[in-house]
Design a protein around this motif. Structure first.
Motif, PDB file in Angstrom:
ATOM      1  N   LEU A 171     -54.632  19.618  63.940  1.00 24.42           N
ATOM      2  CA  LEU A 171     -53.285  19.049  63.977  1.00 24.42           C
ATOM      3  C   LEU A 171     -53.338  17.541  63.779  1.00 24.42           C
ATOM      4  CD1 LEU A 171     -50.222  19.233  64.711  1.00 24.42           C
ATOM      5  CD2 LEU A 171     -50.917  18.947  67.095  1.00 24.42           C
ATOM      6  N   SER A 172     -52.393  17.030  63.008  1.00 21.09           N
ATOM      7  CA  SER A 172     -52.221  15.578  62.970  1.00 21.09           C
ATOM      8  C   SER A 172     -50.735  15.278  62.978  1.00 21.09           C
ATOM      9  CB  SER A 172     -52.895  14.973  61.742  1.00 21.09           C
ATOM     10  OG  SER A 172     -52.093  15.129  60.608  1.00 21.09           O
ATOM     11  N   VAL A 173     -50.394  14.154  63.545  1.00 18.31           N
ATOM     12  CA  VAL A 173     -48.994  13.769  63.668  1.00 18.31           C
ATOM     13  C   VAL A 173     -48.864  12.364  63.121  1.00 18.31           C
ATOM     14  CG1 VAL A 173     -47.065  13.462  65.270  1.00 18.31           C
ATOM     15  CG2 VAL A 173     -48.825  15.154  65.768  1.00 18.31           C
ATOM     16  N   ASP A 174     -47.840  12.120  62.331  1.00 20.18           N
ATOM     17  CA  ASP A 174     -47.665  10.773  61.792  1.00 20.18           C
ATOM     18  C   ASP A 174     -46.183  10.488  61.581  1.00 20.18           C
ATOM     19  OD1 ASP A 174     -48.167   8.275  60.784  1.00 20.18           O
ATOM     20  OD2 ASP A 174     -49.581   8.939  59.254  1.00 20.18           O
ATOM     21  N   ASN A 175     -45.922   9.233  61.425  1.00 22.08           N
ATOM     22  CA  ASN A 175     -44.575   8.756  61.166  1.00 22.08           C
ATOM     23  C   ASN A 175     -44.076   9.242  59.805  1.00 22.08           C
ATOM     24  OD1 ASN A 175     -43.113   6.415  59.602  1.00 22.08           O
ATOM     25  ND2 ASN A 175     -42.487   6.323  61.727  1.00 22.08           N
ATOM     26  N   GLU A 176     -42.794   9.589  59.756  1.00 27.22           N
ATOM     27  CA  GLU A 176     -42.301  10.187  58.521  1.00 27.22           C
ATOM     28  C   GLU A 176     -42.187   9.177  57.382  1.00 27.22           C
ATOM     29  OE1 GLU A 176     -38.373  11.654  58.844  1.00 27.22           O
ATOM     30  OE2 GLU A 176     -37.524   9.694  59.272  1.00 27.22           O
ATOM     31  N   ALA A 177     -41.958   7.912  57.708  1.00 26.24           N
ATOM     32  CA  ALA A 177     -41.898   6.919  56.630  1.00 26.24           C
ATOM     33  C   ALA A 177     -43.273   6.759  55.995  1.00 26.24           C
ATOM     34  CB  ALA A 177     -41.392   5.578  57.165  1.00 26.24           C
ATOM     35  N   ASN A 178     -44.299   6.755  56.831  1.00 28.90           N
ATOM     36  CA  ASN A 178     -45.659   6.670  56.298  1.00 28.90           C
ATOM     37  C   ASN A 178     -45.959   7.863  55.396  1.00 28.90           C
ATOM     38  OD1 ASN A 178     -46.160   4.328  57.666  1.00 28.90           O
ATOM     39  ND2 ASN A 178     -47.215   5.301  59.377  1.00 28.90           N
ATOM     40  N   LEU A 179     -45.626   9.044  55.866  1.00 31.09           N
ATOM     41  CA  LEU A 179     -45.933  10.230  55.076  1.00 31.09           C
ATOM     42  C   LEU A 179     -45.101  10.270  53.801  1.00 31.09           C
ATOM     43  CD1 LEU A 179     -46.327  12.798  57.984  1.00 31.09           C
ATOM     44  CD2 LEU A 179     -48.102  11.947  56.459  1.00 31.09           C
ATOM     45  N   GLY A 180     -43.882   9.765  53.879  1.00 30.82           N
ATOM     46  CA  GLY A 180     -43.079   9.689  52.659  1.00 30.82           C
ATOM     47  C   GLY A 180     -43.726   8.778  51.631  1.00 30.82           C
ATOM     48  N   ALA A 181     -44.251   7.663  52.093  1.00 30.50           N
ATOM     49  CA  ALA A 181     -44.919   6.747  51.171  1.00 30.50           C
ATOM     50  C   ALA A 181     -46.178   7.377  50.602  1.00 30.50           C
ATOM     51  CB  ALA A 181     -45.267   5.444  51.889  1.00 30.50           C
ATOM     52  N   LEU A 182     -46.909   8.078  51.443  1.00 22.76           N
ATOM     53  CA  LEU A 182     -48.127   8.724  50.951  1.00 22.76           C
ATOM     54  C   LEU A 182     -47.785   9.806  49.936  1.00 22.76           C
ATOM     55  CD1 LEU A 182     -50.130   8.897  54.293  1.00 22.76           C
ATOM     56  CD2 LEU A 182     -50.674   7.541  52.268  1.00 22.76           C
ATOM     57  N   ALA A 183     -46.691  10.508  50.165  1.00 13.71           N
ATOM     58  CA  ALA A 183     -46.269  11.499  49.182  1.00 13.71           C
ATOM     59  C   ALA A 183     -46.035  10.819  47.841  1.00 13.71           C
ATOM     60  CB  ALA A 183     -44.996  12.200  49.650  1.00 13.71           C
ATOM     61  N   GLU A 184     -45.391   9.662  47.899  1.00 20.15           N
ATOM     62  CA  GLU A 184     -45.146   8.910  46.672  1.00 20.15           C
ATOM     63  C   GLU A 184     -46.465   8.557  45.998  1.00 20.15           C
ATOM     64  OE1 GLU A 184     -41.896   8.816  46.336  1.00 20.15           O
ATOM     65  OE2 GLU A 184     -42.212   8.174  44.266  1.00 20.15           O
TER      66      GLU A 184
END
Lengths: 408, 408
Positions: free
Chosen positions: B200-213
């Motif tokens: 399991l990992s948990v992260d901030n959604e803005a960070n993950l949105g940027a990584l998706a980009e």
DNA sequence: CTATTTCGTCATGCCGATTGACAAATTAGT
DNA sequence: ACTAATTTGTCAATCGGCATGACGAAATAG
């Protein structure tokens, strides 16, 4: 005999080594050497546990580094604990040195730095280089470089490269100064003047100042910080994770055009109310009632030291503006610290209070325990010169095999 | 036995592997797999020349990856050139998938993404989670996760990990939500609810949105950009050299408190005239004459689409403020591009003109040919969810040996 | 003085990449 | 159609380099 340093372009980027056996060897040589330079004299066993290899493997690596004059054996360590004492290893007195050079608006300087980080030779020359044609300046610099290299060689040292700090924009991975407004130079290739056998690299002095801070700036050196200097305009360099952020086009760090008051005075850049309109050399001199000309910052410092109220007031205002602009950077980057370097470090006593007040106020997020701290560089105006020399040293540390091959 | 290289653990950071033989092997497996996922079907020879190993070495690596169900052989390539055609390799249809989950203020979503980057299963649930106690929400989410994992398994896929996007601050390398103001959660460990065998990992959604980009946002995906979203406050994520900049305390990207007008309205953060006072959800709604409540951004978009003049005016003003703040970021970082993501992508048509005008004006340095370009994310509000799932996929790509060992 | 601990080195083995050769599969040229 | 040239994938042999385990050396602890 290529003119570039081994493996890659700029000094900042560690060489890319393929995951082949020789690549491993080279990386491991680098790990051993870096562990020893970074953490004082170490025994083979200490290095082994530190980098995750076995003692036997480290032994062979160390042998190779000793043969290449990169390490020397100091003899048995003072035993404070049980067990056979290790044999302390450290970088040798005679070995490679990095040659750093600086082209300033009113001086030239060259120095040689060994793997310890110690300055082993230096030479400098006062000369007003503003608007002077490049040829004589570069010939003088070449003379200083020869002076330092011959002095180094006669001390048993081996110059491993030359790095030049320039107050202007430098094309990536080249020897070409694109634009140095304070010198009046543009599109100038330094190669023909300075390439005499040594690998050459040229970089912006603000970048090199920041790298100096990263490499020798503190104990421990910060790995994430914003380094502010004021050599040309107001330059900031951003270091993230121990790496200098250069930007896509090499323009990163333009703190001078951070918006401070969006409806403020027009700025030549096209915007309004940029930081440079409040904290730039010209603006501060005007607010201080001083003429805009040579030696502006030195003059400011002298007057402020003498207690000139108007000058101090001007510096306080500049500090506030800097604080506003930096609060943006701190909010965006969350650095460990903000470092005032270069000429700013002399002005720090009068800039800091207002700067820190503004910064603290604007970075006091409820979730953030405290805003970034502001520190003043120990290196002062020596930063770019030392950074240049150290960039060569880092290249050696990043790939010791390259210089080991070059010699015997 | 401690290694000194930067410790890590999160999915984002590639695992540190020592320079030992097994480490090399694992890195090379990763290189082969990444080359193939990134650059379409490739032959062994093409991979070899791309990553700098010999064909023989690549052959053994490929064999291992095929045995682990990570690669499949497509058969002979269509020969367009002289010589024997290679045998195309690509990632398999059945193999590991990453499970991504998103906890939004008004919905829950889970999806499974394979190594191709294709979504293979998904489930979601509308539910107003504001101020709701965590237990029922997380139990529902766990149910959705089980739904998706069983669906994946029955399709022959193997879930390799679970990553959760949360609208709040997450402690580094933990499963603990420090503070999620929109949900009203704080100091909450998600582990007990979601740990059922999967890493399991948990992260901030803005960070993950940027990584998706970064991972799937474009063709080619930008490697240096500022990603702006507006889920909680105004979040920006900075990606430098293909790596997310998290900041010393994990607070990087606080664009919402960039100073826009230093004497402007007071901000709860303690500063004055922060961007949030001009472009934050609450401020924009007020300027648009709309009530502050749930679904604010959706409401804005709907009204703007219908041609509401006051709403459009409010968005233009917000765009200007965003442009001013972003001009600071662009001047400082010199990114390839600025990406508007998340809910902002829906509002882009009305934000962009004024944003770009302000940005262009303030980044037009004489030396800089043009300011950064602004682009709108293709992923829209799907970014965080996809980024979460992809973060698991990246972990597999970064160390295929880990999942290869797990199966057999 | 002995037991213990740690260091550095050595011989050995193993893992994994390289080397060089080869058959296979295609195109180019006659 | 046939040969020459080129490229691919694989195999056997080799080599580079790290790990392993044992050893003597040099210190401390009792």
């Amino acid at each position: 005999m290529t003119t570039e340093l081994p493996g890659n372009g700029g000094f900042g980027d560690p060489a890319f080594l393929p995951n082949t056996q020789q690549g491993i060897r080279r990386r491991n040589l680098s790990l051993v050497l870096q562990a020893i330079t970074a953490h004082g004299p170490l025994s083979r066993a200490a290095v082994a546990s530190r980098i995750g290899l076995t003692r036997a493997a480290v032994s062979t690596l160390v042998d190779e580094l000793i043969r290449a004059d990169l390490l020397i054996e100091l003899g048995p360590e003072r035993p404070g604990t049980v067990g056979r004492p290790g044999s302390a290893l450290t970088v040798g007195e005679r070995g490679p040195v990095g040659i750093g050079a600086e082209i300033g608006v009113d001086h030239l300087a060259v120095c040689a730095v060994d793997l310890h980080g110690k300055v082993r030779a230096r030479a400098s020359l006062e000369s007003d280089n503003r608007g002077r044609p490049p040829e004589p300046v570069l010939k003088e610099l070449a003379r200083l470089v020869r002076e330092v290299t011959t002095a180094s060689r006669s001390a048993g040292l081996r110059p491993a490269g030359l790095a030049v700090a320039v107050p202007g924009l430098v094309a990536r991975d080249s020897h070409t100064v694109v634009r140095a407004p304070n010198l009046g130079w543009s599109e100038l290739d330094l190669g023909p003047y300075l390439l005499d056998g040594l690998p050459l690299s040229v970089d912006n002095e603000a970048n090199l100042g920041a790298l100096a801070e990263l490499w020798i700036g503190g104990d421990p050196a910060p790995q994430d910080f914003v380094h502010v200097s004021a050599e040309i305009g107001i330059g900031a360099a951003v270091v993230v994770g121990g790496r200098l952020l250069r930007g896509t086009h090499g323009f990163a760090g333009e703190l001078g055009h951070m918006p401070v008051r969006p409806e403020g005075p027009a700025c030549p850049c096209g915007g309004r109310g940029c930081l440079e309109q409040y904290a730039g050399e010209e603006a501060v001199l005007r607010a201080a009632g001083l003429p805009y000309g040579e030696g502006g910052i030195g003059l400011l410092a002298a007057r402020a030291e003498n207690g000139d109220a108007q000058v101090r007031r001007a510096l306080r205002a500049a500090g506030s503006a800097l604080g506003i602009a930096l609060s943006g950077a701190v909010n965006l980057l969350d650095p460990q610290t903000v470092v005032l370097g270069g000429a700013l470090s002399r002005l720090a006593p009068w800039l800091l209070p207002s700067l820190e007040r503004e910064l603290a106020r604007r970075t006091a997020d409820p979730a953030r325990p405290k805003g970034g701290t502001v520190t003043v560089s120990r290196l002062g105006s020596e930063g770019p010169l030392l950074g240049a020399a150290h960039s060569v040293v880092r290249a050696v540390l990043d790939d010791p095999a390259s210089v080991a091959g070059a010699q015997r």
